[in-house]
Design a protein around this motif. Sequence first.
Motif, PDB file in Angstrom:
ATOM      1  N   ARG A 157      45.091  61.799  30.162  1.00  0.00           N
ATOM      2  CA  ARG A 157      44.147  62.819  29.673  1.00  0.00           C
ATOM      3  C   ARG A 157      44.879  63.991  29.012  1.00  0.00           C
ATOM      4  NH1 ARG A 157      42.906  61.561  34.799  1.00  0.00           N
ATOM      5  NH2 ARG A 157      41.036  60.326  35.213  1.00  0.00           N
ATOM      6  N   SER A 158      46.047  64.327  29.511  1.00  0.00           N
ATOM      7  CA  SER A 158      46.780  65.491  29.003  1.00  0.00           C
ATOM      8  C   SER A 158      47.256  65.254  27.567  1.00  0.00           C
ATOM      9  CB  SER A 158      47.990  65.759  29.897  1.00  0.00           C
ATOM     10  OG  SER A 158      48.953  66.531  29.222  1.00  0.00           O
ATOM     11  N   PRO A 159      46.957  66.168  26.627  1.00  0.00           N
ATOM     12  CA  PRO A 159      47.431  66.000  25.244  1.00  0.00           C
ATOM     13  C   PRO A 159      48.961  65.933  25.168  1.00  0.00           C
ATOM     14  CG  PRO A 159      45.732  67.688  25.347  1.00  0.00           C
ATOM     15  CD  PRO A 159      46.071  67.338  26.761  1.00  0.00           C
ATOM     16  N   LEU A 160      49.634  66.759  25.997  1.00  0.00           N
ATOM     17  CA  LEU A 160      51.107  66.743  25.991  1.00  0.00           C
ATOM     18  C   LEU A 160      51.629  65.384  26.443  1.00  0.00           C
ATOM     19  CD1 LEU A 160      51.831  70.276  27.482  1.00  0.00           C
ATOM     20  CD2 LEU A 160      52.551  69.483  25.238  1.00  0.00           C
ATOM     21  N   ALA A 161      51.037  64.859  27.523  1.00  0.00           N
ATOM     22  CA  ALA A 161      51.448  63.542  28.020  1.00  0.00           C
ATOM     23  C   ALA A 161      51.126  62.456  26.992  1.00  0.00           C
ATOM     24  CB  ALA A 161      50.748  63.246  29.347  1.00  0.00           C
ATOM     25  N   GLN A 162      50.004  62.617  26.303  1.00  0.00           N
ATOM     26  CA  GLN A 162      49.625  61.639  25.269  1.00  0.00           C
ATOM     27  C   GLN A 162      50.669  61.623  24.145  1.00  0.00           C
ATOM     28  OE1 GLN A 162      47.104  59.749  25.785  1.00  0.00           O
ATOM     29  NE2 GLN A 162      46.274  58.950  23.882  1.00  0.00           N
ATOM     30  N   CYS A 163      51.181  62.805  23.770  1.00  0.00           N
ATOM     31  CA  CYS A 163      52.226  62.884  22.736  1.00  0.00           C
ATOM     32  C   CYS A 163      53.488  62.156  23.194  1.00  0.00           C
ATOM     33  CB  CYS A 163      52.560  64.339  22.412  1.00  0.00           C
ATOM     34  SG  CYS A 163      51.270  65.185  21.474  1.00  0.00           S
ATOM     35  N   LEU A 164      53.839  62.374  24.470  1.00  0.00           N
ATOM     36  CA  LEU A 164      55.003  61.667  25.028  1.00  0.00           C
ATOM     37  C   LEU A 164      54.792  60.161  24.983  1.00  0.00           C
ATOM     38  CD1 LEU A 164      56.414  63.344  28.279  1.00  0.00           C
ATOM     39  CD2 LEU A 164      57.541  63.004  26.086  1.00  0.00           C
TER      40      LEU A 164
ATOM     41  N   ALA B   3      42.573  66.354  20.341  1.00  0.00           N
ATOM     42  CA  ALA B   3      43.677  67.326  20.262  1.00  0.00           C
ATOM     43  C   ALA B   3      44.470  67.114  18.969  1.00  0.00           C
ATOM     44  CB  ALA B   3      44.593  67.186  21.465  1.00  0.00           C
ATOM     45  N   GLU B   4      44.688  68.202  18.236  1.00  0.00           N
ATOM     46  CA  GLU B   4      45.378  68.102  16.945  1.00  0.00           C
ATOM     47  C   GLU B   4      46.808  67.616  17.101  1.00  0.00           C
ATOM     48  OE1 GLU B   4      44.708  72.118  15.895  1.00  0.00           O
ATOM     49  OE2 GLU B   4      43.000  71.691  14.582  1.00  0.00           O
ATOM     50  N   MET B   5      47.478  68.051  18.198  1.00  0.00           N
ATOM     51  CA  MET B   5      48.879  67.662  18.374  1.00  0.00           C
ATOM     52  C   MET B   5      49.001  66.145  18.565  1.00  0.00           C
ATOM     53  SD  MET B   5      50.055  68.722  22.227  1.00  0.00           S
ATOM     54  CE  MET B   5      49.338  70.346  22.400  1.00  0.00           C
ATOM     55  N   VAL B   6      48.030  65.544  19.244  1.00  0.00           N
ATOM     56  CA  VAL B   6      48.046  64.096  19.465  1.00  0.00           C
ATOM     57  C   VAL B   6      47.792  63.362  18.146  1.00  0.00           C
ATOM     58  CG1 VAL B   6      46.924  62.181  20.667  1.00  0.00           C
ATOM     59  CG2 VAL B   6      47.295  64.344  21.851  1.00  0.00           C
TER      60      VAL B   6
ATOM     61  N   VAL C 225      50.830  76.019  10.745  1.00  0.00           N
ATOM     62  CA  VAL C 225      51.695  75.023  11.385  1.00  0.00           C
ATOM     63  C   VAL C 225      51.200  73.603  11.115  1.00  0.00           C
ATOM     64  CG1 VAL C 225      50.509  75.015  13.633  1.00  0.00           C
ATOM     65  CG2 VAL C 225      52.927  74.452  13.524  1.00  0.00           C
ATOM     66  N   LEU C 226      49.869  73.417  11.065  1.00  0.00           N
ATOM     67  CA  LEU C 226      49.313  72.094  10.765  1.00  0.00           C
ATOM     68  C   LEU C 226      49.549  71.727   9.305  1.00  0.00           C
ATOM     69  CD1 LEU C 226      45.900  71.803  12.658  1.00  0.00           C
ATOM     70  CD2 LEU C 226      47.990  70.511  13.036  1.00  0.00           C
ATOM     71  N   ARG C 227      49.377  72.710   8.417  1.00  0.00           N
ATOM     72  CA  ARG C 227      49.616  72.445   6.989  1.00  0.00           C
ATOM     73  C   ARG C 227      51.083  72.056   6.763  1.00  0.00           C
ATOM     74  NH1 ARG C 227      46.860  77.375   6.357  1.00  0.00           N
ATOM     75  NH2 ARG C 227      48.677  78.386   5.428  1.00  0.00           N
ATOM     76  N   PHE C 228      51.982  72.802   7.421  1.00  0.00           N
ATOM     77  CA  PHE C 228      53.413  72.526   7.269  1.00  0.00           C
ATOM     78  C   PHE C 228      53.754  71.133   7.810  1.00  0.00           C
ATOM     79  CE2 PHE C 228      57.726  72.520   9.065  1.00  0.00           C
ATOM     80  CZ  PHE C 228      58.461  72.773   7.915  1.00  0.00           C
TER      81      PHE C 228
END
Length: 885
Positions: free
Chosen positions: A225-232, A267-270, A306-309
């Motif tokens: 569920r965690s976006p950070l964990a999903q990125c990992l 989540a945008e980071m994911v 940051v998203l555009r970059f």
Amino acid sequence: MAQFVKKDDDRDEEAEYSPFLGIEKGAVLQEARVFNDPQLDSRRCSQVITKLLYLLNQGETFTKVEATEVFFSVTKLFQAKDIGLRRMVYLIIKELSPSSDEVIIVTSSLMKDMNSKTDVYRANAIRVLCRITDGTLLTQIERYLKQAIVDKNPVVASAALVSGIHLLQTNPEIVKRWSNEVQEAVQSRAALVQFHALALLHQIRQNDRLAVSKLVTSLTRGTVRSPLAQCLLIRYTSQVIRESSMNNQGGERPFYDFLEGCLRHKAEMVIFEAARAITELNGVTSRELTPAITVLQLFLSSSKPVLRFAAVRTLNKVAMSHPMAVTNCNIDMESLISDQNRSIATLAITTLLKTGNESGVDRLMKQITNFMSDIADEFKIVVVDAIRSLCLKFPLKYRTLMNFLSNILREEGGFEYKKAIVDSIVILIRDIPDAKESGLLHLCEFIEDCEFTYLSTQILHFLGVEGPKTSDPSKYIRYIYNRVILENATVRASAVSTLAKFGAVVDSLKPRIFVLLRRCLYDNDDEVRDRATLYLNTLGGDGSVVETDKEVKEFLFGSLDIPLANLETSLKNYEPSEEPFDISSVPREVKSVPLAEKKSAGKKPTALGAPAATPISTVDTYEKLLSSIPEFSSFGQLFKSSAPVELTEAETEYAVNVVKHIFDKHVVFQYNCTNTIPEQLLENVAVVVDASEAEEFAEVATKPLKALPYDTPGQTFVAFEKPEGVPAVGRFSNVLKFFVKEVDPSTGEVEEDGVEDEYQLEDSEIVAADYMLKVGVSNFRNAWESLGPDFERVDEYGLGPRESLSDAVSAVITLLGMQPCEGTEVVAGNSRSHSCLLSGVYMGNVKVLVRLSFGVDSSKEVAMKLAVRSEDESVSDAIHDIVAN
């Protein structure tokens, strides 16, 4: 106390401000005595600890006594009930890193805090304990740490998991026992706990590829569920995909559906992590790229910089290998050219230049013109490189792009920026014939006001080569002679050489050139005067309109096929006499230090027949050595000597390497031997060579070594005859035979009796590359054109599957034994095609140039086009035979 400085209202002139300005270690250590007060002042103690932490983080070192004193004082603060102060105590204990005998002082207090009802105490106590304890104490608190990992409070659980990540470096066997608890923590509802648990679980299993694959398989079913964990998880999935693609060349790509599903995460980071992972897949197809490109396109219009970059940087990388996949984003990227963030704008421009179509070039150039003045030189260089690539892609647009380059060339800028522009214009002139006239004029205008000597001389040299071939060469003379009048000595000398080149090629200009060269005879710099005198005599002193000799043109335009280092050495060794210096006596082989020599440097004598303290010069030293041996003196001129090839393993009782000396009708093997056993003396040392696998070779002479004492290099030789002028190849097996006598190391006395013995050596080979000298050329294009197409041979070959394009390029260079030119041996990491230029001198002193074009398909099959030019038809055919066989 900290000295307070009044801040200026003007932000630009604001002084750097720090509350710790002027604090000193001695004064702070004095203040630390407040920790011993009976009535503790929590706020005052916190301020003193803050100052101590500041000093430690600024690199201030405390002596053992000072650190111990502060540590013992701090331990008394555990009696204070203030939560803020307690957290500062934890921090200072971690930073002081007490020794093992001091740790025991605070262990009981920390263990008490670890079981406290206050969660903040528990979390911090775990972190500190794990930081300062060793393996023995860790086993005692292991039970508490396991409980903490599955604690309901996320702060405590995260503290235990992060401590586990750190402990895995020092006590892996203990941490690996926590797998069940960590597995349970991965299912936690708290975002950070799940993130830290996944990171620790992966580190525990990272050396077991199957375990990592199982972990990814179980988690990709939707339990994260965690976006950070999903990125990992996305990163670990990419790793599994990479490893599986190496073993499985065909079929469906595993886990691709999971990555594509992550593109629809909230989540945008994911979303970004998944999109980037897809774009970085090996051999990614356009169909697989499409969904990732779509979400990155949406990010381009995001309100968050940051998203555009992130999006434009990823698309920029994709454009290098799949430009067509990014073209749909061009309209969105054009709006980013005016973005306030210059990094985003630069990336948008360079991506557009890679993906733009021919019809949009003019519009794009107008937008870039306004933008260039706002960015730094390093960004401008990136843009210039992209413009050069675009011009080569759409040669019909050369006028627009060349005008743009000439305009920015006249603006302010540093050396690297100006050099990038000049290099781009030079490449465009060479590759686009229609651009030559306008490009040369742009360069001429630039040197009228050029502040960089290097660029002026580079442009003058290029003018000398290309200018005489234009329709009206006379229009460049004014620009060149202006340099003789207005510039420094280096540029003036270069201008004189350029004038001479015009005079040599354009006969109608010769009288005018002579007038200008005679004026240069009165220059105040001797280099300028010497060049003018040399060229006047070379071109024919009267300056009449006659055709210049072919030899003179070769002298002025031919490439210097002698390495400058060799020329310098020969000139230093030349002793002035009536006999003039002969440039043909300079060895033309490129000197290189063999790997074996690099490794053994400083350990053992070089055993190459020269003083051990100095590096071996190649052909000249060997030629003197061989000509001094009567058996080999009649073999004629030495063509090439190879680098030493080791025939024994390192650290064996006898060290032997071989140098292959190539003559026209003979090959001499020089075996360099070293005895590494102090108790032995070797006599009558010789190498017995079996040439049964080298049918074209016949042994004609052998020269044994009389004695080989301990650690004293010696040489033994074996000579073979071969067909004259034929590049014969073969394998030779070698056995070292000798008579061994015992030596008393203390007295050095040798026993009279000895025994015959032998030692098996590695096989040696004569290969096709042994008949080729590595000789570079300064300008490959000119050298290629000067050889002409008369003896050119072109053919295509399949090289089979290769790990990478770089492997194929290296293999062919090694096979041919030629010198790579202009850095073309380096292959870009993600490149699917490559061109390589090679030069050399073949046996019989025949110049050879090679152009290689490589291409690789999706199944890693490499195809190669080989074009050879030489001075002899049979040599061109021989090069093709080498590759074909």
